[in-house]
Scaffold this motif. Structure first.
Motif, PDB file in Angstrom:
ATOM      1  N   ALA A   9       0.834  -1.195   0.000  1.00 18.61           N
ATOM      2  CA  ALA A   9       0.000   0.000   0.000  1.00 18.61           C
ATOM      3  C   ALA A   9       0.868   1.244   0.000  1.00 18.61           C
ATOM      4  CB  ALA A   9      -0.913   0.007   1.227  1.00 18.61           C
ATOM      5  N   VAL A  10       0.345   2.285  -0.638  1.00 13.43           N
ATOM      6  CA  VAL A  10       0.936   3.622  -0.537  1.00 13.43           C
ATOM      7  C   VAL A  10       0.128   4.341   0.536  1.00 13.43           C
ATOM      8  CG1 VAL A  10       1.463   5.770  -1.734  1.00 13.43           C
ATOM      9  CG2 VAL A  10       1.605   3.584  -2.966  1.00 13.43           C
ATOM     10  N   GLY A  11       0.737   4.539   1.703  1.00 12.68           N
ATOM     11  CA  GLY A  11       0.059   5.178   2.824  1.00 12.68           C
ATOM     12  C   GLY A  11       0.500   6.616   2.992  1.00 12.68           C
ATOM     13  N   GLY A  12      -0.145   7.318   3.906  1.00 13.68           N
ATOM     14  CA  GLY A  12       0.270   8.671   4.243  1.00 13.68           C
ATOM     15  C   GLY A  12      -0.085   9.714   3.207  1.00 13.68           C
ATOM     16  N   LEU A  13      -0.992   9.378   2.268  1.00 11.38           N
ATOM     17  CA  LEU A  13      -1.497  10.360   1.312  1.00 11.38           C
ATOM     18  C   LEU A  13      -2.989  10.561   1.567  1.00 11.38           C
ATOM     19  CD1 LEU A  13       0.353   9.341  -1.984  1.00 11.38           C
ATOM     20  CD2 LEU A  13       0.891  11.227  -0.425  1.00 11.38           C
ATOM     21  N   ALA A  14      -3.570  11.542   0.874  1.00 10.24           N
ATOM     22  CA  ALA A  14      -4.979  11.908   1.100  1.00 10.24           C
ATOM     23  C   ALA A  14      -5.204  12.284   2.562  1.00 10.24           C
ATOM     24  CB  ALA A  14      -5.918  10.775   0.678  1.00 10.24           C
ATOM     25  N   VAL A  15      -4.207  12.954   3.147  1.00  9.60           N
ATOM     26  CA  VAL A  15      -4.319  13.406   4.544  1.00  9.60           C
ATOM     27  C   VAL A  15      -4.206  14.930   4.622  1.00  9.60           C
ATOM     28  CG1 VAL A  15      -3.575  11.260   5.641  1.00  9.60           C
ATOM     29  CG2 VAL A  15      -1.833  12.904   4.881  1.00  9.60           C
ATOM     30  N   GLY A  16      -4.559  15.593   3.505  1.00 11.63           N
ATOM     31  CA  GLY A  16      -4.579  17.050   3.528  1.00 11.63           C
ATOM     32  C   GLY A  16      -3.563  17.720   2.639  1.00 11.63           C
ATOM     33  N   GLU A  17      -2.767  16.919   1.896  1.00 10.51           N
ATOM     34  CA  GLU A  17      -1.701  17.529   1.083  1.00 10.51           C
ATOM     35  C   GLU A  17      -2.209  18.101  -0.235  1.00 10.51           C
ATOM     36  OE1 GLU A  17      -2.163  13.404  -0.470  1.00 10.51           O
ATOM     37  OE2 GLU A  17      -2.122  14.296   1.536  1.00 10.51           O
ATOM     38  N   GLY A  18      -3.428  17.741  -0.618  1.00 17.34           N
ATOM     39  CA  GLY A  18      -3.984  18.239  -1.877  1.00 17.34           C
ATOM     40  C   GLY A  18      -3.645  17.328  -3.036  1.00 17.34           C
ATOM     41  N   GLN A  19      -4.469  17.421  -4.109  1.00 15.99           N
ATOM     42  CA  GLN A  19      -4.307  16.490  -5.232  1.00 15.99           C
ATOM     43  C   GLN A  19      -2.970  16.645  -5.936  1.00 15.99           C
ATOM     44  OE1 GLN A  19      -6.194  16.754  -9.280  1.00 15.99           O
ATOM     45  NE2 GLN A  19      -7.540  15.171  -8.444  1.00 15.99           N
ATOM     46  N   GLU A  20      -2.528  17.888  -6.149  1.00 16.21           N
ATOM     47  CA  GLU A  20      -1.280  18.109  -6.889  1.00 16.21           C
ATOM     48  C   GLU A  20      -0.103  17.431  -6.192  1.00 16.21           C
ATOM     49  OE1 GLU A  20       1.528  21.765  -8.592  1.00 16.21           O
ATOM     50  OE2 GLU A  20      -0.408  22.228  -7.654  1.00 16.21           O
ATOM     51  N   ALA A  21       0.003  17.621  -4.871  1.00 19.59           N
ATOM     52  CA  ALA A  21       1.100  17.005  -4.114  1.00 19.59           C
ATOM     53  C   ALA A  21       0.954  15.488  -4.091  1.00 19.59           C
ATOM     54  CB  ALA A  21       1.133  17.569  -2.692  1.00 19.59           C
ATOM     55  N   MET A  22      -0.278  15.019  -3.973  1.00 19.55           N
ATOM     56  CA  MET A  22      -0.508  13.569  -3.978  1.00 19.55           C
ATOM     57  C   MET A  22      -0.059  12.963  -5.304  1.00 19.55           C
ATOM     58  SD  MET A  22      -4.001  11.368  -3.349  1.00 19.55           S
ATOM     59  CE  MET A  22      -4.825  11.816  -4.890  1.00 19.55           C
ATOM     60  N   PHE A  23      -0.444  13.587  -6.421  1.00 19.47           N
ATOM     61  CA  PHE A  23      -0.059  13.065  -7.730  1.00 19.47           C
ATOM     62  C   PHE A  23       1.460  13.121  -7.921  1.00 19.47           C
ATOM     63  CE2 PHE A  23      -4.346  13.739 -10.159  1.00 19.47           C
ATOM     64  CZ  PHE A  23      -4.873  12.643  -9.494  1.00 19.47           C
ATOM     65  N   GLU A  24       2.098  14.144  -7.372  1.00 23.53           N
ATOM     66  CA  GLU A  24       3.562  14.224  -7.480  1.00 23.53           C
ATOM     67  C   GLU A  24       4.214  13.011  -6.832  1.00 23.53           C
ATOM     68  OE1 GLU A  24       4.945  17.931  -5.928  1.00 23.53           O
ATOM     69  OE2 GLU A  24       4.046  19.127  -7.548  1.00 23.53           O
ATOM     70  N   VAL A  25       3.691  12.593  -5.665  1.00 23.22           N
ATOM     71  CA  VAL A  25       4.225  11.395  -5.000  1.00 23.22           C
ATOM     72  C   VAL A  25       3.877  10.144  -5.810  1.00 23.22           C
ATOM     73  CG1 VAL A  25       4.126   9.962  -2.920  1.00 23.22           C
ATOM     74  CG2 VAL A  25       4.172  12.458  -2.709  1.00 23.22           C
TER      75      VAL A  25
ATOM     76  N   TYR B 260      -2.008  -0.670  -3.463  1.00 21.14           N
ATOM     77  CA  TYR B 260      -3.234  -0.155  -2.850  1.00 21.14           C
ATOM     78  C   TYR B 260      -2.988   1.259  -2.339  1.00 21.14           C
ATOM     79  CZ  TYR B 260      -6.483   0.121   1.242  1.00 21.14           C
ATOM     80  OH  TYR B 260      -7.393   0.504   2.203  1.00 21.14           O
ATOM     81  N   LEU B 261      -3.758   2.224  -2.843  1.00 22.06           N
ATOM     82  CA  LEU B 261      -3.687   3.608  -2.363  1.00 22.06           C
ATOM     83  C   LEU B 261      -4.783   3.811  -1.327  1.00 22.06           C
ATOM     84  CD1 LEU B 261      -2.561   6.488  -2.481  1.00 22.06           C
ATOM     85  CD2 LEU B 261      -4.107   6.916  -4.405  1.00 22.06           C
ATOM     86  N   MET B 262      -4.385   4.069  -0.092  1.00 28.16           N
ATOM     87  CA  MET B 262      -5.325   4.064   1.032  1.00 28.16           C
ATOM     88  C   MET B 262      -6.071   5.398   1.154  1.00 28.16           C
ATOM     89  SD  MET B 262      -2.839   2.100   3.753  1.00 28.16           S
ATOM     90  CE  MET B 262      -4.156   1.514   4.809  1.00 28.16           C
ATOM     91  N   GLY B 263      -7.403   5.298   1.263  1.00 26.93           N
ATOM     92  CA  GLY B 263      -8.212   6.464   1.589  1.00 26.93           C
ATOM     93  C   GLY B 263      -8.529   7.398   0.434  1.00 26.93           C
ATOM     94  N   VAL B 264      -8.484   6.903  -0.802  1.00 26.62           N
ATOM     95  CA  VAL B 264      -8.734   7.745  -1.982  1.00 26.62           C
ATOM     96  C   VAL B 264      -9.882   7.136  -2.778  1.00 26.62           C
ATOM     97  CG1 VAL B 264      -7.728   8.487  -4.184  1.00 26.62           C
ATOM     98  CG2 VAL B 264      -6.354   8.569  -2.093  1.00 26.62           C
ATOM     99  N   GLY B 265     -10.801   7.958  -3.217  1.00 31.37           N
ATOM    100  CA  GLY B 265     -10.888   9.380  -3.109  1.00 31.37           C
ATOM    101  C   GLY B 265     -12.020   9.852  -3.994  1.00 31.37           C
ATOM    102  N   LYS B 266     -11.878  11.077  -4.478  1.00 34.21           N
ATOM    103  CA  LYS B 266     -12.821  11.643  -5.442  1.00 34.21           C
ATOM    104  C   LYS B 266     -12.610  10.958  -6.799  1.00 34.21           C
ATOM    105  CE  LYS B 266     -12.921  16.150  -3.168  1.00 34.21           C
ATOM    106  NZ  LYS B 266     -12.485  17.569  -3.255  1.00 34.21           N
ATOM    107  N   PRO B 267     -13.640  10.992  -7.663  1.00 32.94           N
ATOM    108  CA  PRO B 267     -13.486  10.294  -8.953  1.00 32.94           C
ATOM    109  C   PRO B 267     -12.228  10.701  -9.726  1.00 32.94           C
ATOM    110  CG  PRO B 267     -15.781  10.843  -8.611  1.00 32.94           C
ATOM    111  CD  PRO B 267     -15.035  11.487  -7.479  1.00 32.94           C
ATOM    112  N   ASP B 268     -11.895  11.994  -9.778  1.00 30.75           N
ATOM    113  CA  ASP B 268     -10.704  12.383 -10.540  1.00 30.75           C
ATOM    114  C   ASP B 268      -9.415  11.980  -9.829  1.00 30.75           C
ATOM    115  OD1 ASP B 268     -11.534  14.344  -8.711  1.00 30.75           O
ATOM    116  OD2 ASP B 268     -10.387  15.906  -9.704  1.00 30.75           O
ATOM    117  N   ASP B 269      -9.459  11.845  -8.486  1.00 28.52           N
ATOM    118  CA  ASP B 269      -8.308  11.286  -7.759  1.00 28.52           C
ATOM    119  C   ASP B 269      -8.078   9.837  -8.179  1.00 28.52           C
ATOM    120  OD1 ASP B 269      -8.047  13.628  -6.244  1.00 28.52           O
ATOM    121  OD2 ASP B 269      -9.230  12.838  -4.575  1.00 28.52           O
TER     122      ASP B 269
END
Length: 376
Positions: A214-230, A245-254
Motif C-alpha cells: 500500500a501507498v500510505g500517508g497520502l490523502a491526509v490534507g496535502e492536496g491532489q497536486e502534491a498527492m499526484f507528485e508522489v 493499494y492507495l489508502m483512503g482515496v478518493g474523489k473520482p478524478d483522484d
C-alpha cells in the motif's frame, strides 16, 4: 487446502494496470474500489445491494470493531463475513489511521499506541501484534500492517522518524502474522512527500516481503497536486507483480489519476458519506440534490445510469426525501454513488484492456467539465 492469494496482471496501458486478485472468497477485479464498511456495515446499504453495484471486496475497520462489538465477540459469532452477511473478500485496515486522528487521546511509543476510546473513554493498547490478532479474529482476507500514518504537513526529520517506526512495526506485523494460507498481509509505504524516504520505505518492505503493498500517508490534507507528485514515482518503487493499494482515496478524478499512475486498489468513505449528505456523483461531475433547482425536475439524476435511484425516481422526488430527512434518501443516493464508482472502475478496466486509457481519461475530464444538466 486453502486457495492461495494470487495476483494476475492481465493488461497494462502506460502505467495503468488491470488484473485479478484471487482469494479463497472470490476474485477481485482490478483496478478495484472498496466501499468502506466501517462498523461491519456500509451505511444505508444491504450487503447484497453493495454487491449489486459491482463491488468485489469491502473494507472493515479494525479500530471501530475492536471497540464495538469487539473482535473476540465477532470471532465467537463466526467471524466478520458471517457477522455482517458478506461472503466475498474483506480487507481490514490496521487501526493506525484512526489512532493518528486521536492525537489528544493517545500516547505513542516504540511498543505501540495507548489510547482512550472515543466511545466510552476506556483505555486500550494497540501494537503490531495486537493489530494482527484482531484482524485474525475478524477473519479478514487481506490484513494491513500496523503503521503510524504520518500526518501532513510534517517536517522532514519528523516524517523520517515516523516512517522508520512504521518499518520496524512492519517487521513485527509480518512476524506476528505468521503463515496463514489463504490470507494475505500488505505492507504500507510511508515517507510523506519525501522521495528518498519513500524509496527507503519501499526497500524495507520488499526485504521483509508482503503479498501486496500500500501507498500510505497520502490523502491526509496535502492536496491532489502534491498527492499526484508522489504517485508519479511511489508505485514504481513497489513490486510490479503484487497489488498496489492507495489508502483512503478518493474523489473520482483522484481515482482516475491514481490508476493512471499504477494503482490497483482504493477505498474511501466519500461515495457513501456524500450520499447521506445529498452530494451525488455523475459523469458530468457532482451535484447537490438539496438545491432548490431540482424540486420540480422530473428527470433522473443521470439518464444513462441503471441504478434504482435513476431508474425509478426523479430529481424532484430525491430532493423532497432529502429535504424531509427520509431514510430512503440515504439509501437511494448511496446506492447511486456506489454504482457510479463501480461503473467507473469497469470503464477503466475495459479501457486498459483495450489499450485506450489515454482516450478514456480525456473523455472523462471533458464530460466532467460540462457540469450538470441545465435547469428546466
Amino acid at each position: 487446502m486453502a486457495r492461495q492469494f494470487q495476483f494476475d496482471l492481465q493488461a497494462t496501458d502506460g502505467k495503468a494496470r488491470t488484473g485479478v486478485i484471487s482469494t479463497t472468497r472470490g476474485d477481485i477485479r482490478t483496478p478495484a474500489f472498496m466501499p468502506v464498511g466501517t462498523a461491519a456495515t456500509v451505511k444505508a446499504m444491504l450487503p447484497e445491494n453493495v454487491r449489486a453495484t459491482g463491488a468485489d471486496i469491502l473494507l472493515g475497520n479494525t479500530y471501530h470493531l475492536m471497540l464495538r462489538p469487539t473482535a473476540e465477540r465477532i470471532d465467537n459469532l463466526g467471524g466478520l463475513h458471517n457477522f455482517m452477511n458478506w461472503e466475498r473478500p474483506i480487507l481490514t485496515d490496521s487501526g493506525g489511521f484512526q489512532v493518528m486522528s486521536l492525537t489528544s487521546l493517545r500516547k505513542l511509543t516504540e511498543k505501540g499506541v495507548t489510547f482512550k476510546s472515543h466511545v466510552d473513554g476506556s483505555q486500550h493498547h494497540l501494537t503490531p501484534e495486537r493489530s494482527m490478532e484482531i484482524q485474525r479474529l475478524l477473519g479478514a482476507d487481506i490484513v494491513m500492517c500496523f503503521d503510524e500514518c504520518t500526518p501532513f504537513p510534517a517536517e522532514e526529520d519528523v516524517a523520517l522518524e515516523s516512517m522508520r517506526l512504521s518499518m520496524r512495526w512492519a517487521q513485527r506485523s509480518r512476524d506476528a502474522f505468521g503463515d496463514r494460507p489463504g490470507h494475505a498481509l500488505f505492507g504500507i509505504q510511508q515517507g510523506s512527500v519525501f522521495r528518498e524516504q519513500r524509496e527507503e520505505s519501499a526497500e524495507n518492505l520488499k526485504s521483509i516481503g508482503f503479498d501486496g503493498y500500500a501507498v500510505g500517508g497520502l490523502a491526509v490534507g496535502e492536496g491532489q497536486e502534491a498527492m499526484f507528485e508522489v504517485l508519479d514515482y511511489a508505485p514504481d518503487m513497489l513490486p510490479a507483480d503484487k497489488p498496489r493499494y492507495l489508502m483512503g482515496v478518493g474523489k473520482p478524478d483522484d481515482i482516475v489519476g491514481a490508476v493512471a499512475r499504477g494503482i490497483d486498489m482504493m477505498d474511501c468513505v466519500l461515495p457513501s458519506r456524500s450520499g447521506r449528505t445529498g452530494q451525488v456523483f455523475t459523469r458530468r461531475g457532482a451535484l447537490n440534490i438539496k438545491n432548490a433547482r431540482h424540486q420540480d425536475d422530473p428527470r433522473p439524476i443521470d439518464e444513462h445510469c441503471t441504478c434504482p435511484a435513476c431508474r425509478n425516481y426523479s430529481r424532484a422526488y430525491l430532493h423532497h426525501v432529502f429535504r424531509t430527512g427520509e431514510i430512503i434518501s440515504s439509501m437511494l443516493l448511496t446506492w447511486h454513488n456506489l454504482h457510479y464508482y463501480q461503473e467507473l472502475m469497469t470503464r477503466m478496466r475495459d479501457a486498459i484492456s483495450e489499450g485506450r486509457f489515454d482516450q478514456f481519461q480525456r473523455d472523462f475530464h471533458t464530460e466532467r467539465a460540462k457540469g450538470d444538466l441545465p435547469p428546466l
